[in-house]
Write a protein that holds these residues in place. Structure first.
Motif, mmCIF file in Angstrom:
data_model
loop_
_atom_site.group_PDB
_atom_site.id
_atom_site.type_symbol
_atom_site.label_atom_id
_atom_site.label_comp_id
_atom_site.label_asym_id
_atom_site.label_seq_id
_atom_site.Cartn_x
_atom_site.Cartn_y
_atom_site.Cartn_z
ATOM 1 N N LYS A 24 0.829 -1.207 0.000
ATOM 2 C CA LYS A 24 0.000 0.000 0.000
ATOM 3 C C LYS A 24 0.862 1.255 0.000
ATOM 4 C CE LYS A 24 -4.130 -1.918 2.247
ATOM 5 N NZ LYS A 24 -5.005 -1.859 3.443
ATOM 6 N N LEU A 25 1.920 1.247 0.810
ATOM 7 C CA LEU A 25 2.812 2.403 0.856
ATOM 8 C C LEU A 25 3.532 2.591 -0.475
ATOM 9 C CD1 LEU A 25 4.346 1.942 4.418
ATOM 10 C CD2 LEU A 25 2.712 3.702 3.707
ATOM 11 N N ALA A 26 3.951 1.475 -1.081
ATOM 12 C CA ALA A 26 4.625 1.553 -2.378
ATOM 13 C C ALA A 26 3.679 2.068 -3.452
ATOM 14 C CB ALA A 26 5.180 0.183 -2.755
ATOM 15 N N ALA A 27 2.420 1.668 -3.377
ATOM 16 C CA ALA A 27 1.429 2.154 -4.331
ATOM 17 C C ALA A 27 1.264 3.662 -4.208
ATOM 18 C CB ALA A 27 0.095 1.450 -4.108
ATOM 19 N N GLU A 28 1.228 4.160 -2.983
ATOM 20 C CA GLU A 28 1.114 5.610 -2.773
ATOM 21 C C GLU A 28 2.290 6.346 -3.400
ATOM 22 O OE1 GLU A 28 0.590 6.667 1.283
ATOM 23 O OE2 GLU A 28 -1.144 5.348 1.592
ATOM 24 N N ARG A 29 3.491 5.807 -3.209
ATOM 25 C CA ARG A 29 4.677 6.452 -3.783
ATOM 26 C C ARG A 29 4.637 6.444 -5.313
ATOM 27 N NH1 ARG A 29 7.138 3.621 0.560
ATOM 28 N NH2 ARG A 29 7.813 1.923 -0.812
ATOM 29 N N THR A 246 17.417 -10.348 4.297
ATOM 30 C CA THR A 246 18.811 -10.489 3.883
ATOM 31 C C THR A 246 19.295 -9.368 2.969
ATOM 32 O OG1 THR A 246 18.124 -11.890 2.028
ATOM 33 C CG2 THR A 246 18.773 -13.006 4.065
ATOM 34 N N SER A 247 18.435 -8.412 2.652
ATOM 35 C CA SER A 247 18.850 -7.336 1.750
ATOM 36 C C SER A 247 18.062 -6.070 2.055
ATOM 37 C CB SER A 247 18.631 -7.745 0.290
ATOM 38 O OG SER A 247 17.259 -7.641 -0.063
ATOM 39 N N ASP A 248 18.436 -4.982 1.395
ATOM 40 C CA ASP A 248 17.689 -3.736 1.530
ATOM 41 C C ASP A 248 16.749 -3.518 0.344
ATOM 42 O OD1 ASP A 248 19.523 -3.236 -0.440
ATOM 43 O OD2 ASP A 248 20.444 -1.490 0.518
ATOM 44 N N VAL A 249 16.498 -4.559 -0.435
ATOM 45 C CA VAL A 249 15.578 -4.469 -1.568
ATOM 46 C C VAL A 249 14.145 -4.403 -1.044
ATOM 47 C CG1 VAL A 249 14.674 -5.631 -3.620
ATOM 48 C CG2 VAL A 249 17.135 -5.716 -3.103
ATOM 49 N N ASP A 250 13.410 -3.383 -1.442
ATOM 50 C CA ASP A 250 11.986 -3.291 -1.117
ATOM 51 C C ASP A 250 11.220 -3.822 -2.323
ATOM 52 O OD1 ASP A 250 9.390 -2.731 -0.463
ATOM 53 O OD2 ASP A 250 9.742 -0.637 0.090
ATOM 54 N N ILE A 251 10.954 -5.119 -2.311
ATOM 55 C CA ILE A 251 10.334 -5.759 -3.474
ATOM 56 C C ILE A 251 8.944 -5.194 -3.737
ATOM 57 C CG2 ILE A 251 9.235 -7.706 -2.293
ATOM 58 C CD1 ILE A 251 11.237 -7.957 -5.556
ATOM 59 N N ALA A 252 8.257 -4.732 -2.697
ATOM 60 C CA ALA A 252 6.939 -4.117 -2.891
ATOM 61 C C ALA A 252 7.067 -2.876 -3.767
ATOM 62 C CB ALA A 252 6.311 -3.765 -1.543
ATOM 63 N N ASP A 253 8.091 -2.076 -3.514
ATOM 64 C CA ASP A 253 8.301 -0.870 -4.297
ATOM 65 C C ASP A 253 8.665 -1.213 -5.738
ATOM 66 O OD1 ASP A 253 8.483 2.136 -4.004
ATOM 67 O OD2 ASP A 253 10.430 1.708 -4.911
ATOM 68 N N VAL A 254 9.539 -2.196 -5.914
ATOM 69 C CA VAL A 254 9.934 -2.619 -7.261
ATOM 70 C C VAL A 254 8.711 -3.115 -8.034
ATOM 71 C CG1 VAL A 254 11.392 -4.188 -8.599
ATOM 72 C CG2 VAL A 254 12.254 -3.215 -6.463
ATOM 73 N N LEU A 255 7.867 -3.898 -7.371
ATOM 74 C CA LEU A 255 6.676 -4.442 -8.028
ATOM 75 C C LEU A 255 5.705 -3.331 -8.411
ATOM 76 C CD1 LEU A 255 4.845 -6.713 -8.971
ATOM 77 C CD2 LEU A 255 4.072 -6.990 -6.598
ATOM 78 N N MET A 256 5.453 -2.382 -7.513
ATOM 79 C CA MET A 256 4.485 -1.331 -7.823
ATOM 80 C C MET A 256 4.992 -0.427 -8.944
ATOM 81 S SD MET A 256 2.010 -2.244 -6.011
ATOM 82 C CE MET A 256 1.011 -1.000 -6.803
ATOM 83 N N GLN A 257 6.284 -0.192 -9.004
ATOM 84 C CA GLN A 257 6.827 0.579 -10.125
ATOM 85 C C GLN A 257 6.649 -0.182 -11.433
ATOM 86 O OE1 GLN A 257 7.819 3.690 -10.027
ATOM 87 N NE2 GLN A 257 7.651 3.869 -7.795
ATOM 88 N N HIS A 258 6.828 -1.481 -11.388
ATOM 89 C CA HIS A 258 6.620 -2.323 -12.568
ATOM 90 C C HIS A 258 5.153 -2.264 -13.016
ATOM 91 C CE1 HIS A 258 6.637 -5.912 -15.163
ATOM 92 N NE2 HIS A 258 5.576 -6.302 -14.487
ATOM 93 N N ILE A 259 4.236 -2.359 -12.062
ATOM 94 C CA ILE A 259 2.814 -2.320 -12.397
ATOM 95 C C ILE A 259 2.449 -0.961 -13.002
ATOM 96 C CG2 ILE A 259 0.492 -2.277 -11.385
ATOM 97 C CD1 ILE A 259 1.435 -4.470 -9.456
ATOM 98 N N ARG A 260 2.956 0.103 -12.443
ATOM 99 C CA ARG A 260 2.674 1.431 -12.999
ATOM 100 C C ARG A 260 3.161 1.528 -14.431
ATOM 101 N NH1 ARG A 260 5.410 6.919 -10.690
ATOM 102 N NH2 ARG A 260 7.238 5.828 -11.536
ATOM 103 N N MET A 261 4.349 0.993 -14.699
ATOM 104 C CA MET A 261 4.896 1.015 -16.062
ATOM 105 C C MET A 261 4.008 0.213 -17.022
ATOM 106 S SD MET A 261 8.495 -0.559 -17.418
ATOM 107 C CE MET A 261 7.863 -2.236 -17.170
ATOM 108 N N LYS A 262 3.567 -0.990 -16.580
ATOM 109 C CA LYS A 262 2.731 -1.831 -17.450
ATOM 110 C C LYS A 262 1.383 -1.179 -17.721
ATOM 111 C CE LYS A 262 3.840 -5.326 -18.714
ATOM 112 N NZ LYS A 262 4.652 -5.719 -19.891
ATOM 113 N N LEU A 263 0.820 -0.517 -16.733
ATOM 114 C CA LEU A 263 -0.488 0.145 -16.915
ATOM 115 C C LEU A 263 -0.376 1.331 -17.869
ATOM 116 C CD1 LEU A 263 -1.845 0.131 -13.253
ATOM 117 C CD2 LEU A 263 -2.597 -1.336 -15.130
ATOM 118 N N ASN A 264 0.798 1.935 -17.947
ATOM 119 C CA ASN A 264 0.984 3.104 -18.803
ATOM 120 C C ASN A 264 1.397 2.757 -20.225
ATOM 121 O OD1 ASN A 264 0.289 4.910 -16.768
ATOM 122 N ND2 ASN A 264 2.405 5.118 -16.040
ATOM 123 N N GLU A 265 1.645 1.474 -20.473
ATOM 124 C CA GLU A 265 2.061 1.079 -21.832
ATOM 125 C C GLU A 265 0.913 1.210 -22.816
ATOM 126 O OE1 GLU A 265 3.622 -2.869 -21.568
ATOM 127 O OE2 GLU A 265 5.594 -2.189 -20.883
#
Length: 265
Positions: A24-29, A246-265
């Motif tokens: 949800k937070l990643a979606a807001e960003r 084990t990492s500082d990767v925020d996979i939620a953020d990566v996924l939401m950015q991917h979804i935004r890109m796909k929706l804008n295609e």
């Protein structure tokens, strides 16, 4: 503003409260609104997309037929939750995989020890290494109403590597090592460590992701003593607790950015 829904069963939603909050937070960003739904009848027909977090290909197909755009698509959910279909895909794509075939009785196993799995099980709870015909017979009796695959037992030191793929790109990877027995599942108490997969392993995972046209999957490889690897399973939905630990990767953020890109295609 795009409006999306993250869909979980009630019991899984309770287990994944933290990840739902991160989504949800990643979606807001990303300039989107994301809400939780736990029942198919509550899915708004006006939603722009659904993040489908259940192992239920039938429901996924029904939602697609009703007009919902799913991340991941129903076809991915179907293949990832069928271990034999996963093996067939890997074979077709030229990705090295654990040899697998559908079996209906101990007579069809070539040698022991062997590994038996229900085709749609997950989390390592419907998997057994069987040492002889008696143990194999017990497994077939227990799961007599299920499709079962047989595999040769492959020594991997109870270790595997999970690659987290968002679209065609590697978002992160972990090495999982079992605490006992031959299973490496983190949910069964195994150890997890950060891992840098080989270039060949990444290319193999990308080949799978491209073939599926997936949005977010886990691709699991067994590590072989000679340094090679074999595809073991594809996970959809894939959990990310091990990656966050084990990492500082925020996979939620990566996924939401991917979804935004796909929706804008």
């Amino acid at each position: 503003m795009k409006h999306g829904i993250v869909y979980y069963r009630p019991d899984e939603a309770a287990r994944n409260v933290a990840f739902i909050k991160l989504l949800k937070l990643a979606a807001e960003r990303a300039g989107m609104l994301l809400t939780l739904s736990m029942y198919p009848e509550d899915l708004s027909p006006d939603a722009d997309f659904v993040i489908f977090r259940e192992r239920n290909p039938k429901l996924a197909r029904e939602l697609e037929h009703a007009g919902h755009r799913l991340f991941n698509r129903a076809k991915i959910n179907q293949i990832a939750n069928d271990k034999f279909a996963t093996f067939q895909l890997a074979t077709f794509m030229g990705v090295p995989a654990v040899p697998s075939r559908l079996v209906e009785s101990p007579d069809e196993l070539d040698s022991y020890p062997a590994v038996l799995k229900t085709v749609d099980g997950h989390g390592g709870v419907e998997v057994a290494r069987v040492l002889d015909e008696m143990e194999a017979g017990w497994f077939f009796t227990r799961f007599m109403d299920r499709r079962i695959i047989g595999q040769p037992f492959i020594e991997s030191g109870a270790a595997d590597v999970r690659l987290f793929m968002v679209g065609n790109e590697l978002a992160g990877a972990v090495k999982r090592t079992g605490s006992s027995g031959f299973k490496s599942n983190y949910t069964l108490g195994g150890r997890v460590d950060p891992h840098m997969p080989s270039a060949d392993m990444v290319r193999a995972a990308q080949r799978i992701a491209r073939a599926l046209k997936s949005d977010y999957i886990g691709v699991d490889f067994l590590l072989l003593p000679d340094g090679g690897f074999l595809l073991n399973e594809i996970e959809d939905p894939v959990g990310a607790r091990s990656l966050y630990e084990t990492s500082d990767v925020d996979i939620a953020d990566v996924l939401m950015q991917h979804i935004r890109m796909k929706l804008n295609e």
